[in-house]
Design an enzyme around this catalytic site. Structure first.
Site, PDB file in Angstrom:
ATOM      1  N   CYS A   1     -49.419  14.843  -6.110  1.00  0.00           N
ATOM      2  CA  CYS A   1     -48.597  13.689  -5.782  1.00  0.00           C
ATOM      3  C   CYS A   1     -47.102  13.967  -5.952  1.00  0.00           C
ATOM      4  O   CYS A   1     -46.282  13.146  -5.557  1.00  0.00           O
ATOM      5  CB  CYS A   1     -48.992  12.481  -6.635  1.00  0.00           C
TER       6      CYS A   1
ATOM      7  N   GLU B   1     -47.958  16.373 -19.084  1.00  0.00           N
ATOM      8  CA  GLU B   1     -49.235  15.811 -18.636  1.00  0.00           C
ATOM      9  C   GLU B   1     -50.229  16.945 -18.376  1.00  0.00           C
ATOM     10  O   GLU B   1     -49.865  18.029 -17.941  1.00  0.00           O
ATOM     11  CB  GLU B   1     -49.026  14.943 -17.386  1.00  0.00           C
TER      12      GLU B   1
ATOM     13  N   GLY C   1     -58.996   3.682  -3.775  1.00  0.00           N
ATOM     14  CA  GLY C   1     -59.205   5.125  -3.922  1.00  0.00           C
ATOM     15  C   GLY C   1     -60.100   5.416  -5.108  1.00  0.00           C
ATOM     16  O   GLY C   1     -59.862   4.922  -6.214  1.00  0.00           O
TER      17      GLY C   1
ATOM     18  N   GLY D   1     -57.784   7.804  -8.674  1.00  0.00           N
ATOM     19  CA  GLY D   1     -58.367   6.478  -8.802  1.00  0.00           C
ATOM     20  C   GLY D   1     -59.159   6.341 -10.087  1.00  0.00           C
ATOM     21  O   GLY D   1     -59.089   5.306 -10.769  1.00  0.00           O
TER      22      GLY D   1
END
Length: 473
Positions: A50, A114, A191, A196
């Protein structure tokens, strides 16, 4: 052969550019095939998330490889190469290793630290391996990068907060809804893939009252709902709904979170406009898709509060815990230097083997010559002479071969193998005598410098923007 990384991320390009280059999972095999069809590319892995699109390739020359990779990327995105190059970053040889290790450690992520990037890198490797695009070099490098990423996460506390793009988006959504928390809120998740599932997990932990999952594949959507229900507290319910029911589900929702892998908008203006009719409370829309899942025009509707990658990019740029990041960077630097030293040492081994083979050939030739001159020499005496001569040669070669392996671990290690090949006239074309691949300077190139690199002579070294490995982040 050397490793080349070419890509764009949230640090080098706006979301509008990133989404034009985004690669859908189904398009990865075709893109890899196009890479491998180029003259200078031997192996390749495509990482598309993303907030980044990167190609990690094994190439036989810097400028030729850079030209091949950027040409394929430009064709895929429909970008003129000049327009694309100003947003690209390039890492080569040692800098590429440093970058991949830092990437796996979460140091280059939009949310620093992350750990989701580990799964994304593992998935990118698996897709490339299935497509036959991974060889020995990228197999070893990516696997080591994954190991380094795990060690950094486990040893530095860089991910103690458990932050991710999803958690940061939900933090902004909570702020837009008044900052009282998401407990009891009704959320619609569009999603049912990895993002999701992560969104649903965060909503479940936040105590959302109801989570409605919409997905094109009912089977995947229902499977995600089952997982939510299995782990949810009594106050949280979950169910599946078809994409056609989006407007109806949004009428009473507080939050919409869209995160699919689709190319093109899956949430248009019409269903959102229909859902807003008669509402008095705001609808927060979180769009975490790349390309965007939600039509940008939705953000202009009255009653909609938009949270997307653009707003997150602005807020999260260069926000990090300095202490944990510094510790993580030190680990990455040490791991990269150790890996590169090991690679340089391994690369000199064929030259050492060729040297010993040459010495053995000389000994064999001289012993044969001795046989022709002294055909009546006693067999026992001949064997003793043979052992003595071989011991002398081994002792003479022991120190230089040990030293050249040790020196090869340093930054200029390639030069020692080259000196051996020159001094002993080892044939560089013979498989046993080929040592270190021809490599230019370890380099990192950003932005407009890529254009200069693409226009440079094919035999020039990639010196543009080069920096010592410890300065590359």
């Amino acid at each position: 052969m050397s490793v080349l990384v070419v890509g764009l991320s949230h640090r080098s390009a706006p979301v509008e550019v990133l989404e034009r280059l985004a690669v859908a999972p189904g398009d990865v095999p075709k893109l890899l095939e196009e890479m491998l069809d180029r003259a200078h590319v031997e192996e390749a892995v495509v990482l598309s998330t993303c907030n980044r699109i990167e190609i990690c390739a094994v190439v036989d020359a810097f400028h030729g490889g850079l030209g091949d990779v950027t040409d394929v990327l430009g064709t895929h995105a429909g970008f003129p190469i000049g327009e694309l190059s100003e947003h690209l970053f390039v890492h080569y040889a040692g800098s590429a290793v440093q970058h991949l290790f830092a990437l796996a450690a979460g140091l280059d992520s939009m949310v620093v630290g992350e750990s989701q990037i580990l799964g994304q890198l593992r998935g990118a490797y698996a897709a490339a391996d299935s497509a036959g695009a991974v060889g020995k070099v990228l197999h070893e490098l990516v696997q080591q990068a994954l190991r380094v990423g795990k060690r950094v996460h486990a040893g530095t506390g860089i991910d103690e907060a458990g932050a991710s793009v999803v958690s940061e988006a939900l933090r902004d959504a909570d702020r837009e809804l008044g900052g009282a928390g998401l407990a009891g809120r009704r959320a619609v998740v569009v999603g049912a893939g990895a993002m999701g599932a992560l969104a649903a997990a965060h909503l479940r932990r936040a105590g959302a009252g109801e989570i409605v999952v919409l997905n094109r594949s009912a089977e995947r959507g229902e499977r995600l709902v089952e997982k939510i229900v299995e782990h949810a507290d009594p106050g949280t319910t979950a169910r599946y709904a078809a994409m056609d029911d989006l407007a109806a589900e949004l009428r009473s929702a507080d939050l919409l979170l869209a995160c699919t892998g689709s190319i093109g908008h899956v949430v248009g203006v019409e269903p959102v406009t229909e859902a807003l009719a008669g509402r008095t409370s705001p609808l927060v829309v979180c769009d975490l898709g790349l390309p965007r899942d939600v039509d940008p025009a939705v953000g202009e509707l009255t009653g909609v509060r938009m949270v997307d990658l653009i707003t997150l990019q602005r807020r999260l740029l260069d926000v990090a815990d300095g202490g944990s990041v510094a510790a993580a960077q030190e680990m990455v630097d040490a791991e990269a230097q150790q890996y590169l030293a090991g690679q340089r040492s391994a690369e000199v081994t064929p030259t050492v083997t060729a040297l010993r083979r040459r010495a053995s050939e000389v000994v064999d030739a001289e012993l044969l010559r001795l046989d022709s001159r002294l055909p009546d020499l006693d067999g026992h005496v001949r064997e003793e002479l043979s052992r003595t001569v071989r011991r002398v040669v081994d002792k003479l070669l022991h120190t230089p071969t040990v030293q050249v392996k040790r020196l090869a671990e340093g930054p200029d290690g390639d030069s020692y193998a080259a000196a051996l090949r020159t001094l002993f006239e080892l044939d560089p074309q013979a498989a046993a005598a080929v040592a270190a691949p021809v490599r230019g300077a370890d380099a990192s190139v950003d932005g407009g410098d890529v254009t200069a690199a693409l226009n440079a002579p094919l035999d020039a070294t990639p010196s543009i923007g080069s920096r010592p490995p410890e300065q590359i982040t």
